[in-house]
Every structure is written in structure tokens, then in C-alpha cells.
Design a protein around this motif. Structure first.
Motif, PDB file in Angstrom:
ATOM      1  N   UNK A 212     -70.674 -20.464-103.632  1.00 51.75           N
ATOM      2  CA  UNK A 212     -69.914 -20.992-102.501  1.00 51.75           C
ATOM      3  C   UNK A 212     -69.628 -19.845-101.534  1.00 51.75           C
ATOM      4  N   UNK A 213     -70.287 -19.875-100.386  1.00 47.91           N
ATOM      5  CA  UNK A 213     -70.116 -18.857 -99.354  1.00 47.91           C
ATOM      6  C   UNK A 213     -69.048 -19.352 -98.394  1.00 47.91           C
ATOM      7  N   UNK A 214     -67.861 -18.790 -98.462  1.00 47.98           N
ATOM      8  CA  UNK A 214     -66.713 -19.296 -97.713  1.00 47.98           C
ATOM      9  C   UNK A 214     -66.100 -18.200 -96.839  1.00 47.98           C
ATOM     10  N   UNK A 215     -66.929 -17.571 -95.992  1.00 46.50           N
ATOM     11  CA  UNK A 215     -66.429 -16.445 -95.209  1.00 46.50           C
ATOM     12  C   UNK A 215     -65.397 -16.855 -94.164  1.00 46.50           C
ATOM     13  N   UNK A 216     -65.365 -18.126 -93.774  1.00 40.92           N
ATOM     14  CA  UNK A 216     -64.380 -18.592 -92.810  1.00 40.92           C
ATOM     15  C   UNK A 216     -63.195 -19.277 -93.484  1.00 40.92           C
ATOM     16  N   UNK A 217     -63.151 -19.258 -94.803  1.00 34.68           N
ATOM     17  CA  UNK A 217     -62.106 -19.956 -95.548  1.00 34.68           C
ATOM     18  C   UNK A 217     -60.700 -19.523 -95.198  1.00 34.68           C
ATOM     19  N   UNK A 218     -60.497 -18.253 -94.895  1.00 28.06           N
ATOM     20  CA  UNK A 218     -59.166 -17.773 -94.540  1.00 28.06           C
ATOM     21  C   UNK A 218     -58.637 -18.379 -93.255  1.00 28.06           C
ATOM     22  N   UNK A 219     -59.535 -18.945 -92.442  1.00 22.96           N
ATOM     23  CA  UNK A 219     -59.131 -19.553 -91.174  1.00 22.96           C
ATOM     24  C   UNK A 219     -58.873 -21.047 -91.303  1.00 22.96           C
ATOM     25  N   UNK A 220     -59.245 -21.602 -92.449  1.00 21.00           N
ATOM     26  CA  UNK A 220     -59.072 -23.038 -92.674  1.00 21.00           C
ATOM     27  C   UNK A 220     -57.636 -23.340 -93.070  1.00 21.00           C
ATOM     28  N   UNK A 221     -57.291 -24.612 -93.017  1.00 18.13           N
ATOM     29  CA  UNK A 221     -55.995 -25.062 -93.481  1.00 18.13           C
ATOM     30  C   UNK A 221     -55.844 -24.666 -94.951  1.00 18.13           C
ATOM     31  N   UNK A 222     -54.661 -24.210 -95.338  1.00 23.17           N
ATOM     32  CA  UNK A 222     -54.446 -23.744 -96.712  1.00 23.17           C
ATOM     33  C   UNK A 222     -54.715 -24.824 -97.746  1.00 23.17           C
ATOM     34  N   UNK A 223     -54.606 -26.090 -97.368  1.00 16.76           N
ATOM     35  CA  UNK A 223     -54.815 -27.187 -98.315  1.00 16.76           C
ATOM     36  C   UNK A 223     -56.272 -27.603 -98.443  1.00 16.76           C
ATOM     37  N   UNK A 224     -57.166 -26.927 -97.720  1.00 14.86           N
ATOM     38  CA  UNK A 224     -58.581 -27.264 -97.806  1.00 14.86           C
ATOM     39  C   UNK A 224     -59.117 -26.858 -99.175  1.00 14.86           C
ATOM     40  N   UNK A 225     -59.639 -27.810 -99.944  1.00 14.26           N
ATOM     41  CA  UNK A 225     -60.122 -27.455-101.289  1.00 14.26           C
ATOM     42  C   UNK A 225     -61.441 -26.696-101.234  1.00 14.26           C
ATOM     43  N   UNK A 226     -61.643 -25.852-102.200  1.00 12.69           N
ATOM     44  CA  UNK A 226     -62.929 -25.165-102.358  1.00 12.69           C
ATOM     45  C   UNK A 226     -63.545 -25.620-103.667  1.00 12.69           C
ATOM     46  N   UNK A 227     -64.855 -25.500-103.765  1.00 10.13           N
ATOM     47  CA  UNK A 227     -65.524 -25.843-105.019  1.00 10.13           C
ATOM     48  C   UNK A 227     -65.020 -24.949-106.153  1.00 10.13           C
ATOM     49  N   UNK A 228     -64.817 -23.667-105.842  1.00  4.86           N
ATOM     50  CA  UNK A 228     -64.361 -22.722-106.866  1.00  4.86           C
ATOM     51  C   UNK A 228     -62.996 -23.135-107.419  1.00  4.86           C
TER      52      UNK A 228
END
Length: 194
Positions: free
Chosen positions: A4-20
């Protein structure tokens, strides 16, 4: 295993789920970076993975690239250790929410259709309501020193699409929206019966 390549994850809403997160790192290797949230010049990333393969990944990294910039790693470590990173992310998300809202209303006022209204992040997808091919549109905009990103550039198979991707953090130019409105107007005029 899933990467899971989530380099923009820090900019997403905190409640956005990730696969990890959903998988609890059983079968997912999570990759991210600080270059999108702290500074583009800090090419420091990280990964989270099952402990049983972490040593193998570390060995492969050391064998292929020796080491990262210790200065950049020390800067990131200091930022994380002093506890300001979370507050920085909150402020960054708030600023992006404001620019995203403004960008959406400006794109709609220029006659574009929004694909979805995201809760977080810095990108929006929009298209002209007349399903224009975005490649000639991007060329025309480039003549005015405006860079547009046709959606096919983000497709693994380069499949044509009428959508454009917009970076909301770079959309503070009235010139951009005048250009988009002119394109919409010229298309509407071209479709009117004569």
C-alpha cells in the motif's frame, strides 16, 4: 502480500481507513513519506510491515542503496520527536480543506463537473460538461502558461478519459479559472444550433 503506497495519507482525513490498518499488517506492507507533509526536499520515507519480513526488506535496502541521507533522517526524527508534527498535519489539513472548498466552487463556476467531493487530500477530479478531450484543452491552456493534467496520465494503461486532475494547493490563480471559463464558453457556443 499487498503493498500500500500511501504517500499522501498524511493529508487525508484522519478517519480515512488504510488497508494496513484494516489488515493489522498481516498481509500488507505500508509505505509512506514525509516529503508531502514536511518538505518536498526531505526525501525520507518509511514502511510498516510484518516483523517476519522487516529484516529481509532492511537487508535489501542496505544492499541496493546503502543508506539514506542521515541529515534528512535526523531532521525528520527531530520534528517527530518534539511532538509538533501532529499539530502541523492538523493545520495542513485545515488549509487544504479551505483551498479544496474554494477550488470546487471556482471549478463549478467555470462550468466544470466535479467527480466527487473528497473529505481530505489535495487533489480533485473535474471535467467539462461537454466531455471534451482534455489533451487539446491542456495544450491550449499551456499556450497561456497554465498547466493542466489530463486524467490519462494517472492511468496505468494510459486509457483516454475526459477527466482532469487538479492540485488544490496550486489553484489560487484567477488566470486559471478565466481560461477554464473561456473553454467552457467556446464549447457551449460551438454546440448552439445555427
Amino acid at each position: 502480500m499487498i503493498i500500500e503506497d500511501d504517500i499522501f495519507g498524511g493529508l487525508a482525513d484522519e478517519n480515512t481507513p488504510t488497508l494496513a490498518h484494516l489488515d493489522q499488517l498481516e498481509r500488507v506492507i505500508f509505505i509512506s513519506s514525509f516529503s508531502k507533509t514536511i518538505s518536498p526536499g526531505l526525501r525520507v520515507g518509511f514502511l510498516a510491515c510484518p516483523a517476519k519480513i522487516a529484516a529481509r526488506i532492511l537487508h535489501l535496502k542496505m544492499a541496493s542503496s546503502l543508506t539514506s541521507s542521515s541529515m534528512n533522517e535526523a531532521i525528520v526524527h527531530t520534528i517527530l520527536a518534539d511532538g509538533r508534527h501532529r499539530l502541523h498535519l492538523e493545520r495542513l489539513r485545515e488549509k487544504l480543506a479551505t483551498t479544496r472548498k474554494t477550488a470546487i466552487s471556482s471549478l463549478e463556476a467555470a462550468g466544470l463537473e466535479i467527480f466527487s467531493y473528497p473529505e481530505g487530500g489535495m487533489f480533485l477530479w473535474a471535467r467539462f460538461c461537454t466531455d471534451l478531450d482534455p489533451v487539446p484543452v491542456a495544450r491550449k491552456a499551456a499556450e497561456q502558461a497554465i498547466m493542466l493534467a489530463p486524467g490519462f496520465l494517472f492511468s496505468p494503461n494510459q486509457r483516454q478519459t475526459s477527466w482532469l486532475r487538479f492540485n488544490t494547493s496550486q489553484m489560487n490563480s484567477p488566470k486559471l479559472f478565466r481560461c477554464l471559463a473561456e473553454i467552457t464558453s467556446s464549447q457551449n457556443n460551438a454546440q448552439k444550433p445555427r
